[in-house]
Write a protein that holds these residues in place. Structure first.
Motif, PDB file in Angstrom:
ATOM      1  N   LEU A  17       0.582  -1.129   0.639  1.00 58.98           N
ATOM      2  CA  LEU A  17      -0.450  -0.185   0.252  1.00 58.98           C
ATOM      3  C   LEU A  17       0.402   1.249  -0.032  1.00 58.98           C
ATOM      4  O   LEU A  17       0.919   1.998  -0.753  1.00 58.98           O
ATOM      5  CB  LEU A  17      -1.244   0.220   1.151  1.00 58.98           C
ATOM      6  CG  LEU A  17      -1.882  -1.143   1.233  1.00 58.98           C
ATOM      7  CD1 LEU A  17      -3.167  -1.231   2.374  1.00 58.98           C
ATOM      8  CD2 LEU A  17      -3.270  -0.642  -0.183  1.00 58.98           C
ATOM      9  N   LEU A  18       1.845   1.382   0.788  1.00 64.14           N
ATOM     10  CA  LEU A  18       2.679   2.298   0.539  1.00 64.14           C
ATOM     11  C   LEU A  18       3.957   3.161  -1.155  1.00 64.14           C
ATOM     12  O   LEU A  18       4.136   3.706  -1.114  1.00 64.14           O
ATOM     13  CB  LEU A  18       3.505   2.353   1.706  1.00 64.14           C
ATOM     14  CG  LEU A  18       3.245   2.409   3.414  1.00 64.14           C
ATOM     15  CD1 LEU A  18       4.638   1.554   4.683  1.00 64.14           C
ATOM     16  CD2 LEU A  18       2.579   3.774   3.498  1.00 64.14           C
ATOM     17  N   ALA A  51       3.592   6.754  -6.021  1.00 62.83           N
ATOM     18  CA  ALA A  51       3.875   7.355  -6.836  1.00 62.83           C
ATOM     19  C   ALA A  51       2.240   8.411  -6.658  1.00 62.83           C
ATOM     20  O   ALA A  51       2.768   8.930  -7.552  1.00 62.83           O
ATOM     21  CB  ALA A  51       2.973   6.437  -7.868  1.00 62.83           C
ATOM     22  N   GLN A  52       1.361   8.722  -5.968  1.00 66.66           N
ATOM     23  CA  GLN A  52       0.750   9.667  -6.006  1.00 66.66           C
ATOM     24  C   GLN A  52       1.073  10.574  -5.190  1.00 66.66           C
ATOM     25  O   GLN A  52       0.412  11.403  -5.570  1.00 66.66           O
ATOM     26  CB  GLN A  52      -0.828   8.873  -5.364  1.00 66.66           C
ATOM     27  CG  GLN A  52      -1.408   8.076  -6.188  1.00 66.66           C
ATOM     28  CD  GLN A  52      -2.493   7.278  -5.045  1.00 66.66           C
ATOM     29  OE1 GLN A  52      -3.308   7.568  -3.764  1.00 66.66           O
ATOM     30  NE2 GLN A  52      -4.076   6.895  -5.573  1.00 66.66           N
ATOM     31  N   GLN A 110       9.720   9.760  -2.220  1.00 65.26           N
ATOM     32  CA  GLN A 110      10.577   8.658  -1.677  1.00 65.26           C
ATOM     33  C   GLN A 110      10.684   8.343  -0.543  1.00 65.26           C
ATOM     34  O   GLN A 110      11.245   7.109   0.009  1.00 65.26           O
ATOM     35  CB  GLN A 110      12.238   9.403  -2.094  1.00 65.26           C
ATOM     36  CG  GLN A 110      13.332   8.496  -1.780  1.00 65.26           C
ATOM     37  CD  GLN A 110      13.121   6.857  -2.415  1.00 65.26           C
ATOM     38  OE1 GLN A 110      13.060   7.117  -3.972  1.00 65.26           O
ATOM     39  NE2 GLN A 110      13.646   6.800  -1.888  1.00 65.26           N
ATOM     40  N   TYR A 111      10.263   9.229   0.837  1.00 63.67           N
ATOM     41  CA  TYR A 111       9.915   8.812   1.415  1.00 63.67           C
ATOM     42  C   TYR A 111       8.910   7.432   2.169  1.00 63.67           C
ATOM     43  O   TYR A 111       9.637   7.288   2.716  1.00 63.67           O
ATOM     44  CB  TYR A 111       9.448   9.395   2.718  1.00 63.67           C
ATOM     45  CG  TYR A 111      10.186  11.180   2.802  1.00 63.67           C
ATOM     46  CD1 TYR A 111      11.647  11.686   3.003  1.00 63.67           C
ATOM     47  CD2 TYR A 111       9.660  12.389   2.857  1.00 63.67           C
ATOM     48  CE1 TYR A 111      12.676  12.032   2.657  1.00 63.67           C
ATOM     49  CE2 TYR A 111      10.608  13.872   3.642  1.00 63.67           C
ATOM     50  CZ  TYR A 111      11.622  13.636   3.127  1.00 63.67           C
ATOM     51  OH  TYR A 111      13.429  14.445   3.378  1.00 63.67           O
ATOM     52  N   ALA A 114       9.841   3.929   3.451  1.00 69.20           N
ATOM     53  CA  ALA A 114       8.871   3.101   4.446  1.00 69.20           C
ATOM     54  C   ALA A 114       8.828   2.161   4.022  1.00 69.20           C
ATOM     55  O   ALA A 114       8.165   1.048   4.764  1.00 69.20           O
ATOM     56  CB  ALA A 114       7.827   4.494   4.598  1.00 69.20           C
ATOM     57  N   ALA A 115       8.030   1.801   2.827  1.00 64.45           N
ATOM     58  CA  ALA A 115       7.855   0.434   2.444  1.00 64.45           C
ATOM     59  C   ALA A 115       8.704   0.106   2.150  1.00 64.45           C
ATOM     60  O   ALA A 115       8.712  -1.339   3.326  1.00 64.45           O
ATOM     61  CB  ALA A 115       6.763   0.765   1.062  1.00 64.45           C
ATOM     62  N   ASP A 116       9.829   0.488   2.253  1.00 62.82           N
ATOM     63  CA  ASP A 116      11.304  -0.787   2.056  1.00 62.82           C
ATOM     64  C   ASP A 116      11.198  -1.425   3.399  1.00 62.82           C
ATOM     65  O   ASP A 116      11.945  -2.178   3.988  1.00 62.82           O
ATOM     66  CB  ASP A 116      12.726   0.026   1.671  1.00 62.82           C
ATOM     67  CG  ASP A 116      11.619   0.544  -0.366  1.00 62.82           C
ATOM     68  OD1 ASP A 116      10.912  -0.306  -0.694  1.00 62.82           O
ATOM     69  OD2 ASP A 116      13.340   1.214  -0.609  1.00 62.82           O
ATOM     70  N   ARG A 117      11.228  -0.559   4.318  1.00 58.19           N
ATOM     71  CA  ARG A 117      11.494  -0.713   5.859  1.00 58.19           C
ATOM     72  C   ARG A 117      11.023  -1.978   6.234  1.00 58.19           C
ATOM     73  O   ARG A 117      10.695  -2.336   6.586  1.00 58.19           O
ATOM     74  CB  ARG A 117      11.508   0.645   6.710  1.00 58.19           C
ATOM     75  CG  ARG A 117      12.805   1.129   6.759  1.00 58.19           C
ATOM     76  CD  ARG A 117      12.995   2.650   7.491  1.00 58.19           C
ATOM     77  NE  ARG A 117      14.354   3.559   7.699  1.00 58.19           N
ATOM     78  CZ  ARG A 117      15.224   3.612   8.216  1.00 58.19           C
ATOM     79  NH1 ARG A 117      15.103   3.072   9.435  1.00 58.19           N
ATOM     80  NH2 ARG A 117      16.343   4.734   7.447  1.00 58.19           N
ATOM     81  N   VAL A 118       9.274  -1.085   5.808  1.00 57.67           N
ATOM     82  CA  VAL A 118       8.393  -2.309   6.001  1.00 57.67           C
ATOM     83  C   VAL A 118       8.405  -3.632   6.188  1.00 57.67           C
ATOM     84  O   VAL A 118       8.291  -4.652   6.584  1.00 57.67           O
ATOM     85  CB  VAL A 118       6.932  -1.805   6.068  1.00 57.67           C
ATOM     86  CG1 VAL A 118       5.908  -2.408   6.450  1.00 57.67           C
ATOM     87  CG2 VAL A 118       6.843  -0.476   6.966  1.00 57.67           C
TER      88      VAL A 118
END
Length: 145
Positions: free
Chosen positions: A64-65, A70-71, A82-83, A87-91
């Protein structure tokens, strides 16, 4: 002397002897050990199931992140997108860590965290307790409505 020292009490009515009491104690110990083992197996099963569900939920949240990034790029700029991707990569990394470790490893990690930072552990426990209390309260309120 009619009975001449002979015991006429039937065997099933005889008082319990020391050996029978020891056997009964051992039977109780065996049943307690068996019950403990069954409870441990059941708890481990619940923990494994919870681990899988948590990993799946975190993977879904990560996706979802990533989709939202993109939006965010379009509306707020690439820096903020990019933030969201970071965050998606960390999750996703956290989800992978949970997925790869056994329940015993996760428990050991939690114990190590508590030993290293007891204040943080108490804070997290209090926060989780608050969230669980709110969820239970909301569930009770909905049931009563």
């Amino acid at each position: 002397m009619k009975d001449a020292g002979v015991d006429f009490t039937p065997a099933d009515e005889a008082p319990a002897t020391g050996g029978a009491l020891a056997d009964a104690r051992q039977a109780v110990r065996d049943n307690v050990a068996k019950g403990r083992e069954q409870a441990t197996e059941k708890a481990r099963g619940f923990a494994e199931e919870g681990k899988v569900k948590a990993s799946e939920a975190l993977t879904h949240f990560s996706q979802l992140l990533t989709d939202a990034a993109a939006q965010v790029d379009e509306k707020l700029g690439a820096q903020y997108g990019q933030y969201a991707r970071s965050a998606a990569d960390r999750v996703q990394g956290f989800s992978s860590t949970i997925d790869q470790k056994s329940v015993d490893d996760l428990i050991a990690d939690a114990r190590a965290l508590v030993q290293k930072s007891p204040a943080v552990a108490v804070g997290v426990a209090a926060g989780l307790g608050f969230v669980v209390a709110r969820l239970v309260s909301a569930g009770i309120d909905q049931r009563d409505a």
